[in-house]
Design a protein around this motif. Structure first.
Motif, PDB file in Angstrom:
ATOM      1  N   SER A  61       0.850  -1.190   0.000  1.00  0.00           N
ATOM      2  CA  SER A  61       0.000   0.000   0.000  1.00  0.00           C
ATOM      3  C   SER A  61       0.880   1.233   0.000  1.00  0.00           C
ATOM      4  CB  SER A  61      -0.947   0.013   1.203  1.00  0.00           C
ATOM      5  OG  SER A  61      -0.224   0.177   2.410  1.00  0.00           O
ATOM      6  N   LEU A  62       0.318   2.321  -0.468  1.00  0.00           N
ATOM      7  CA  LEU A  62       1.091   3.551  -0.584  1.00  0.00           C
ATOM      8  C   LEU A  62       1.662   3.963   0.772  1.00  0.00           C
ATOM      9  CD1 LEU A  62       1.970   5.783  -2.534  1.00  0.00           C
ATOM     10  CD2 LEU A  62      -0.128   7.006  -1.943  1.00  0.00           C
ATOM     11  N   ASP A  63       0.810   3.879   1.781  1.00  0.00           N
ATOM     12  CA  ASP A  63       1.225   4.222   3.139  1.00  0.00           C
ATOM     13  C   ASP A  63       0.134   3.762   4.084  1.00  0.00           C
ATOM     14  OD1 ASP A  63       3.389   6.961   3.971  1.00  0.00           O
ATOM     15  OD2 ASP A  63       2.644   5.387   5.300  1.00  0.00           O
ATOM     16  N   ALA A  64       0.253   4.130   5.348  1.00  0.00           N
ATOM     17  CA  ALA A  64      -0.775   3.789   6.321  1.00  0.00           C
ATOM     18  C   ALA A  64      -2.106   4.400   5.890  1.00  0.00           C
ATOM     19  CB  ALA A  64      -0.387   4.305   7.695  1.00  0.00           C
ATOM     20  N   GLY A  65      -3.173   3.638   6.031  1.00  0.00           N
ATOM     21  CA  GLY A  65      -4.487   4.144   5.714  1.00  0.00           C
ATOM     22  C   GLY A  65      -4.894   4.028   4.262  1.00  0.00           C
ATOM     23  N   PHE A  66      -4.044   3.439   3.453  1.00  0.00           N
ATOM     24  CA  PHE A  66      -4.344   3.286   2.031  1.00  0.00           C
ATOM     25  C   PHE A  66      -4.627   1.829   1.697  1.00  0.00           C
ATOM     26  CE2 PHE A  66      -3.491   7.419   0.116  1.00  0.00           C
ATOM     27  CZ  PHE A  66      -2.831   8.069   1.152  1.00  0.00           C
ATOM     28  N   GLU A  67      -5.352   1.621   0.606  1.00  0.00           N
ATOM     29  CA  GLU A  67      -5.754   0.289   0.170  1.00  0.00           C
ATOM     30  C   GLU A  67      -4.544  -0.606  -0.073  1.00  0.00           C
ATOM     31  OE1 GLU A  67      -8.169   0.346  -3.327  1.00  0.00           O
ATOM     32  OE2 GLU A  67      -7.762  -1.748  -3.806  1.00  0.00           O
ATOM     33  N   GLN A  68      -4.713  -1.872   0.309  1.00  0.00           N
ATOM     34  CA  GLN A  68      -3.691  -2.872   0.035  1.00  0.00           C
ATOM     35  C   GLN A  68      -3.979  -3.542  -1.304  1.00  0.00           C
ATOM     36  OE1 GLN A  68      -2.998  -5.605   3.296  1.00  0.00           O
ATOM     37  NE2 GLN A  68      -3.394  -4.014   4.811  1.00  0.00           N
ATOM     38  N   PHE A  69      -2.957  -3.692  -2.105  1.00  0.00           N
ATOM     39  CA  PHE A  69      -3.046  -4.383  -3.386  1.00  0.00           C
ATOM     40  C   PHE A  69      -2.284  -5.689  -3.261  1.00  0.00           C
ATOM     41  CE2 PHE A  69      -4.981  -1.149  -6.015  1.00  0.00           C
ATOM     42  CZ  PHE A  69      -4.740   0.009  -5.296  1.00  0.00           C
ATOM     43  N   PHE A  70      -2.951  -6.774  -3.654  1.00  0.00           N
ATOM     44  CA  PHE A  70      -2.380  -8.100  -3.447  1.00  0.00           C
ATOM     45  C   PHE A  70      -1.697  -8.625  -4.703  1.00  0.00           C
ATOM     46  CE2 PHE A  70      -3.707  -9.659   0.702  1.00  0.00           C
ATOM     47  CZ  PHE A  70      -4.600  -8.664   1.082  1.00  0.00           C
ATOM     48  N   GLY A  71      -0.635  -9.380  -4.481  1.00  0.00           N
ATOM     49  CA  GLY A  71       0.018 -10.104  -5.550  1.00  0.00           C
ATOM     50  C   GLY A  71      -0.660 -11.433  -5.788  1.00  0.00           C
ATOM     51  N   PRO A  72      -0.182 -12.207  -6.788  1.00  0.00           N
ATOM     52  CA  PRO A  72      -0.812 -13.482  -7.145  1.00  0.00           C
ATOM     53  C   PRO A  72      -0.510 -14.610  -6.175  1.00  0.00           C
ATOM     54  CG  PRO A  72       1.106 -13.115  -8.505  1.00  0.00           C
ATOM     55  CD  PRO A  72       0.922 -11.872  -7.685  1.00  0.00           C
TER      56      PRO A  72
END
Lengths: 113, 113
Positions: free
Chosen positions: B95-106
């Protein structure tokens, strides 16, 4: 502490029928709530999220969810199921700091032609 | 933006061997997370980094597990003396930083024989 329960490990619906996947959460702090979808052999994709503001949240692919604080629920719905909706769906919760996401056990959705 | 990548995608090893997985986050994302997902379950949080600092570790992360993010970019997760119970999908998110959406890998699917 936070936790998530999902009622029904497997749900089957007919193509074109309403999709309803149930999620209840427990959180000692104001929650952020999420629904993720996982297709076979793929990573998690965020469908929608609730952080603050409007309690009815719209996501991708026609899905939406409503945050009901009094019921500690965040059920996922879609008016009309499509074959491509067949996947595993995970409800999840985090605190507002978004430090870590706590996932439910998942619901496998099957769509019957 | 190529998304979160993980290598290898699949790993088969014998009990007692050491394995190492790599995660490359989205460029300029300061936070990196590791999760483990066993068959039929939702992902479970393992640990996360803010730049190169490891800020939290789950009790699931036994002494045989170690994670690093030496330059605040890619991360590695090493499992020493693997056991059959370590067989799972290991997911990385950023995620960009605290409080931002998490993007997952495969994910990396580990099978311990």
């Amino acid at each position: 502490a936070q936790s998530v329960t999902q009622l029904g490990s497997h749900v089957s619906v007919s193509e074109g029928a309403l999709v309803l996947l149930r999620c209840n959460y427990s959180s000692s702090v104001p929650p952020y709530l999420f629904w993720y979808v996982q297709y076979p052999n793929q990573g998690l994709q965020l469908l929608l999220k609730y952080t603050t503001g409007a309690t009815l949240v719209k996501g991708i692919n026609g899905f939406e969810a409503e945050f009901k604080k009094s019921e500690t629920s965040f059920h996922l719905t879609k008016p009309s199921a499509h074959m491509s909706d067949a996947a595993e769906y995970f409800c999840a919760v985090s605190g507002t700091s978004y430090d870590k996401v706590i996932f439910g056990p998942g619901t496998s959705l099957s769509v019957i032609p | 933006d190529t998304g979160v990548s993980q290598d290898p995608r699949h790993k088969i090893t014998k009990r007692g061997q050491n394995v190492t997985f790599r995660c490359d986050p989205i460029s300029e994302h300061n936070r990196l997370y590791w999760y483990r997902q066993t068959l039929g379950q939702g992902p479970e949080f393992l640990t996360y980094f803010q730049n190169e600092a490891q800020l939290e570790k789950s009790r699931l992360l036994s002494d045989r597990f170690s994670a690093e993010r030496p330059k605040g970019s890619f991360s590695t997760l090493e499992i020493q003396r693997t056991e059959q119970g370590d067989s799972a999908m290991y997911l990385c998110a950023s995620s960009l930083d605290a409080g931002f959406e998490q993007f997952f890998g495969p994910g990396t699917r580990l099978t311990v024989l």
